[in-house]
Scaffold this active site. Structure first.
Site, PDB file in Angstrom:
ATOM      1  N   CYS A   1     -13.614 -36.404  20.444  1.00  0.00           N
ATOM      2  CA  CYS A   1     -14.800 -36.934  21.099  1.00  0.00           C
ATOM      3  C   CYS A   1     -14.423 -37.707  22.367  1.00  0.00           C
ATOM      4  O   CYS A   1     -13.939 -37.125  23.321  1.00  0.00           O
ATOM      5  CB  CYS A   1     -15.600 -37.767  20.100  1.00  0.00           C
ATOM      6  SG  CYS A   1     -17.297 -38.044  20.597  1.00  0.00           S
TER       7      CYS A   1
ATOM      8  N   HIS B   1     -16.008 -34.355  15.061  1.00  0.00           N
ATOM      9  CA  HIS B   1     -15.227 -35.389  14.368  1.00  0.00           C
ATOM     10  C   HIS B   1     -14.679 -34.903  13.029  1.00  0.00           C
ATOM     11  O   HIS B   1     -15.328 -35.119  11.998  1.00  0.00           O
ATOM     12  CB  HIS B   1     -16.117 -36.604  14.112  1.00  0.00           C
ATOM     13  CG  HIS B   1     -16.450 -37.396  15.330  1.00  0.00           C
ATOM     14  ND1 HIS B   1     -15.684 -38.459  15.767  1.00  0.00           N
ATOM     15  CD2 HIS B   1     -17.459 -37.280  16.219  1.00  0.00           C
ATOM     16  CE1 HIS B   1     -16.213 -38.969  16.852  1.00  0.00           C
ATOM     17  NE2 HIS B   1     -17.294 -38.269  17.152  1.00  0.00           N
TER      18      HIS B   1
ATOM     19  N   GLU C   1     -12.485 -36.211  11.206  1.00  0.00           N
ATOM     20  CA  GLU C   1     -12.248 -37.339  10.286  1.00  0.00           C
ATOM     21  C   GLU C   1     -13.515 -37.692   9.508  1.00  0.00           C
ATOM     22  O   GLU C   1     -13.440 -38.325   8.462  1.00  0.00           O
ATOM     23  CB  GLU C   1     -11.698 -38.552  11.064  1.00  0.00           C
ATOM     24  CG  GLU C   1     -12.706 -39.381  11.854  1.00  0.00           C
ATOM     25  CD  GLU C   1     -13.124 -38.758  13.178  1.00  0.00           C
ATOM     26  OE1 GLU C   1     -12.806 -37.579  13.413  1.00  0.00           O
ATOM     27  OE2 GLU C   1     -13.788 -39.457  13.976  1.00  0.00           O
TER      28      GLU C   1
END
Lengths: 87, 223
Positions: B87, B195, B197
């Site tokens: 990002c 993302h 994660e």
């Protein structure tokens, strides 16, 4: 010498401008049906101390290339004038 | 030996602990690295996390690229060390010149906070070596400036060299050629807007980010 500098940052021709097109699309609703070609940029003003205008311009160009613009998508136009009153 | 991942924290980053937790959950070791650090000694991989580094002033990533740690990141990448920008981290890596192109405001000027479906387009990168070619991954996106753009020459280069590693199945932001993630020539530096994660644990609603982060850990272990 102190120079008063204005850098106009604009998106390069051919790069889509989502801000410009959103503004343009909203204008007819506000009663401005005849506006087209809206492009949004930014204006950055500062003063620079340099021995002469050529040196000042070279420095500002370098600053534009390395920091104030992203050359992948942006162009810049530099305007500068020597400040009359020496400080 | 457990792979050790440095997660860079800039003033304004906000996904650093998510990245640390995800890496630890997947068996790696992760530590926060402050942006004023001048060395990445002891790390096997680096994550530049999401957020708004330096407030995104001027342009996202424009000021972050001058943070002292970026010199260390550049040297680490030049040595072949795996570096992933997620990002805002992707934006920083393009501003720093470690990845080509730029990230523009989304088409339609829309902030996109959604789950995107990504297709793995190349398994030859630090972020996709453990992924399956053609696999479709459900990964959250959360960005306003994720509209990937580059010159036609750069795009041709990226295509020819198989450097587009992830594409959106449905383009959420206007990115050229549906690009969600690209890698550098050495294939050790990867940037992506989604993302992974945030898709690394059942509790988060998707574990599809795991193959990507496990790829990074695998690349780190080879360091």
């Amino acid at each position: 010498m102190i120079f008063d500098v204005t850098v106009e940052v604009s998106l390069r021709a051919g790069v889509a401008d989502p801000q410009g097109s959103t503004i343009e699309r909203s204008l007819p609703t506000l009663g401005f049906p005849g506006v087209s070609g809206v492009r949004v940029g930014k204006s950055i003003r500062f003063e620079i101390d340099a021995p002469d205008e050529a040196t000042a311009r070279a420095e500002v160009e370098d600053l534009c290339r390395r920091f104030l613009t992203n050359p992948v998508i942006e162009d810049s136009e530099i305007r500068m004038a020597a400040l009359e009153d020496a400080r | 030996m457990t792979a050790r991942v440095g997660v860079v924290l800039f003033p304004g980053s906000n996904c650093e602990f998510d990245a640390v937790e995800a890496i630890r959950h997947l068996g790696g070791d992760a530590e926060i690295v402050w942006h004023e650090a001048s060395s990445l000694a002891g790390f096997d991989a680096v994550i530049i996390p999401g957020g708004f580094a330096h407030g995104d002033y001027l342009r996202p990533g424009a000021i972050a690229r001058f943070s002292p740690v970026m010199e260390a990141v550049t040297a680490f990448a030049a040595d072949g060390g795996p570096v992933v920008g997620i990002c805002n981290g992707f934006q920083i890596l393009t501003e720093a010149g470690l990845l080509p192109g730029a990230l523009q405001k989304n088409a339609g000027l829309k902030f996109r906070c959604d789950t995107a479906i990504l297709r793995v387009e190349s398994t030859n990168s630090a972020l996709t070596n453990e992924a399956t070619l053609g696999a479709e991954l459900r990964i959250p996106i959360n960005h306003f400036e994720g509209n990937y753009t580059c010159s036609t020459e750069t795009l041709a280069e990226l295509r020819d060299a198989d450097r587009i590693v992830l594409r959106y199945v449905e383009n959420p932001n206007g990115s050229v050629d549906d690009i969600a993630g690209v890698c550098n020539e050495g294939r050790n530096v990867v940037g992506l807007m989604p993302h992974p994660e945030r898709a690394s644990h059942e509790l988060l609603g998707s574990t599809d980010g795991r193959p990507l982060l496990l790829s990074l850990l695998a690349a780190a272990s080879r360091q």
